[in-house]
Motif scaffolding. Structure first.
Motif, PDB file in Angstrom:
ATOM      1  N   GLU A 173     -69.730 101.943  23.837  1.00  0.00           N
ATOM      2  CA  GLU A 173     -69.225 102.117  25.194  1.00  0.00           C
ATOM      3  C   GLU A 173     -67.955 101.304  25.393  1.00  0.00           C
ATOM      4  O   GLU A 173     -66.988 101.770  25.969  1.00  0.00           O
ATOM      5  N   GLU A 174     -67.970 100.037  24.902  1.00  0.00           N
ATOM      6  CA  GLU A 174     -66.775  99.216  24.994  1.00  0.00           C
ATOM      7  C   GLU A 174     -66.903  97.985  24.095  1.00  0.00           C
ATOM      8  O   GLU A 174     -67.984  97.458  23.884  1.00  0.00           O
ATOM      9  N   PHE A 175     -65.759  97.572  23.528  1.00  0.00           N
ATOM     10  CA  PHE A 175     -65.678  96.259  22.916  1.00  0.00           C
ATOM     11  C   PHE A 175     -65.525  95.228  24.021  1.00  0.00           C
ATOM     12  O   PHE A 175     -64.944  95.508  25.077  1.00  0.00           O
ATOM     13  N   THR A 176     -66.035  94.014  23.778  1.00  0.00           N
ATOM     14  CA  THR A 176     -66.065  93.011  24.838  1.00  0.00           C
ATOM     15  C   THR A 176     -65.336  91.721  24.500  1.00  0.00           C
ATOM     16  O   THR A 176     -64.925  90.995  25.412  1.00  0.00           O
ATOM     17  N   SER A 177     -65.177  91.384  23.221  1.00  0.00           N
ATOM     18  CA  SER A 177     -64.448  90.167  22.873  1.00  0.00           C
ATOM     19  C   SER A 177     -64.057  90.196  21.409  1.00  0.00           C
ATOM     20  O   SER A 177     -64.539  91.028  20.624  1.00  0.00           O
ATOM     21  N   LEU A 178     -63.197  89.240  21.036  1.00  0.00           N
ATOM     22  CA  LEU A 178     -62.628  89.178  19.695  1.00  0.00           C
ATOM     23  C   LEU A 178     -62.574  87.722  19.260  1.00  0.00           C
ATOM     24  O   LEU A 178     -62.258  86.838  20.056  1.00  0.00           O
ATOM     25  N   ALA A 179     -62.895  87.441  17.988  1.00  0.00           N
ATOM     26  CA  ALA A 179     -62.821  86.074  17.463  1.00  0.00           C
ATOM     27  C   ALA A 179     -62.424  86.120  15.992  1.00  0.00           C
ATOM     28  O   ALA A 179     -62.941  86.939  15.232  1.00  0.00           O
ATOM     29  N   LEU A 180     -61.494  85.238  15.605  1.00  0.00           N
ATOM     30  CA  LEU A 180     -61.124  85.126  14.200  1.00  0.00           C
ATOM     31  C   LEU A 180     -62.207  84.379  13.436  1.00  0.00           C
ATOM     32  O   LEU A 180     -62.839  83.459  13.960  1.00  0.00           O
ATOM     33  N   ASP A 181     -62.403  84.758  12.180  1.00  0.00           N
ATOM     34  CA  ASP A 181     -63.319  84.041  11.308  1.00  0.00           C
ATOM     35  C   ASP A 181     -62.666  82.715  10.919  1.00  0.00           C
ATOM     36  O   ASP A 181     -61.525  82.681  10.466  1.00  0.00           O
TER      37      ASP A 181
END
Length: 296
Positions: free
Chosen positions: A228-236
């Motif tokens: 439905e939607e992406f909600t957040s992003l984080a680098l490894d």
């Protein structure tokens, strides 16, 4: 493993709904939700409301960058400068025109110190031109009324902001400036922004993820009809060329996904994930009923 839940033991006045979470380089935890901003340090919880400079009663996005700056964004249907505030050590300072006029009205060094505290006097790539204040104020935030800020990325040179309707801006210490999104397709809500070790930007939209090398936007995956939607992003943190995204599915569940060129590896969960924060070796997942810790 669930490590925190929303319940009677939470501090009085704490959010009943948390929308964002961040950790700064002093190991303080910042949460944004329907009760302003709450920060946890060694002394316990501290609350910041509009009386302490927070831009709105409901905070939807917090960014803690590598240089120690902490930004909070909230509100909607108003210029970006009215949606953003910077933590200045004990309170927040809003970027409203009225704030700038108050700073410019101070005498001598007090005015330059005020601009410097707002990252407008040497903190970023450019500086506010106090010598030509009238013209500089007219150019500071000439953009139209915007929807809510939904993603931020703090770098050493600028703060990048993404909105719910897919627009991108940078604040470079001088003004809020639009970034062309030509070639991105339909981003819709901006869910996350990050910068890889080589300098490429990762732009996570509602249903798509793009890499931007300064000239070209490149999709990283085909559309997934179940999301439905992406909600957040984080680098490894072990390998900044890898990155994670959190998502909510059409069926109401969710999960996280790891991108390692050219593939995505998906880890499903029963609950939608609103925000993912990485602190190796763990990932902390913010869900509607609490925070879960997973081994990455």
């Amino acid at each position: 493993q669930q490590v925190a839940a929303y319940g009677p033991q939470k501090p009085e006045g704490f959010h009943s709904d948390v929308y964002t979470i961040a950790a700064d380089r002093q190991a303080r935890v910042w949460t944004g939700g329907n009760a302003g901003v709450w920060m946890l340090d060694d002394g316990g919880w501290h609350r910041f409301t509009t009386r302490e400079g927070v831009p709105a009663d409901t905070i939807t996005c917090i960014e803690a960058d590598a240089d120690g700056r902490v930004y909070a964004a909230g509100g909607a249907d108003c210029p970006l400068s009215q949606q953003l505030a910077l933590y200045t050590g004990s309170t927040f300072s809003r970027y409203e025109i009225s704030t700038l006029k108050e700073i410019l009205g101070r005498q001598g060094k007090a005015a330059s110190d005020g601009l410097r505290a707002m990252q407008m006097g040497g903190g970023y790539l450019r500086s506010f031109d106090a010598a030509q204040a009238t013209q500089a104020l007219s150019l500071f935030d000439p953009n139209p009324v915007e929807e809510a800020v939904s993603a931020m990325l703090g770098t050493e040179h600028y703060l990048m902001l993404g909105t719910r309707n897919g627009h991108l801006y940078v604040f470079d210490g001088e003004a809020f400036k639009p970034v062309s999104v030509k070639g991105t397709g339909e981003l819709m809500r901006l869910a996350g922004l990050a910068r890889k070790a080589g300098g490429d930007l990762v732009i996570l939209g509602q249903k798509s993820c793009l890499l931007f090398d300064g000239q070209t936007f490149t999709p990283t995956m085909p559309p997934d009809p179940t999301i439905e939607e992406f909600t957040s992003l984080a680098l490894d943190q072990k390998n900044p060329d890898l990155f994670w995204g959190s998502f909510r599915t059409i069926a109401g569940s969710g999960g996280i996904a790891l991108y390692q060129h050219p593939l995505w590896k998906v880890f499903p969960m029963e609950k939608p994930v609103r925000k993912l924060v990485i602190s190796e070796p763990f990932g902390f997942l913010l869900t509607p009923d609490g925070v879960y810790r997973v081994m990455l």
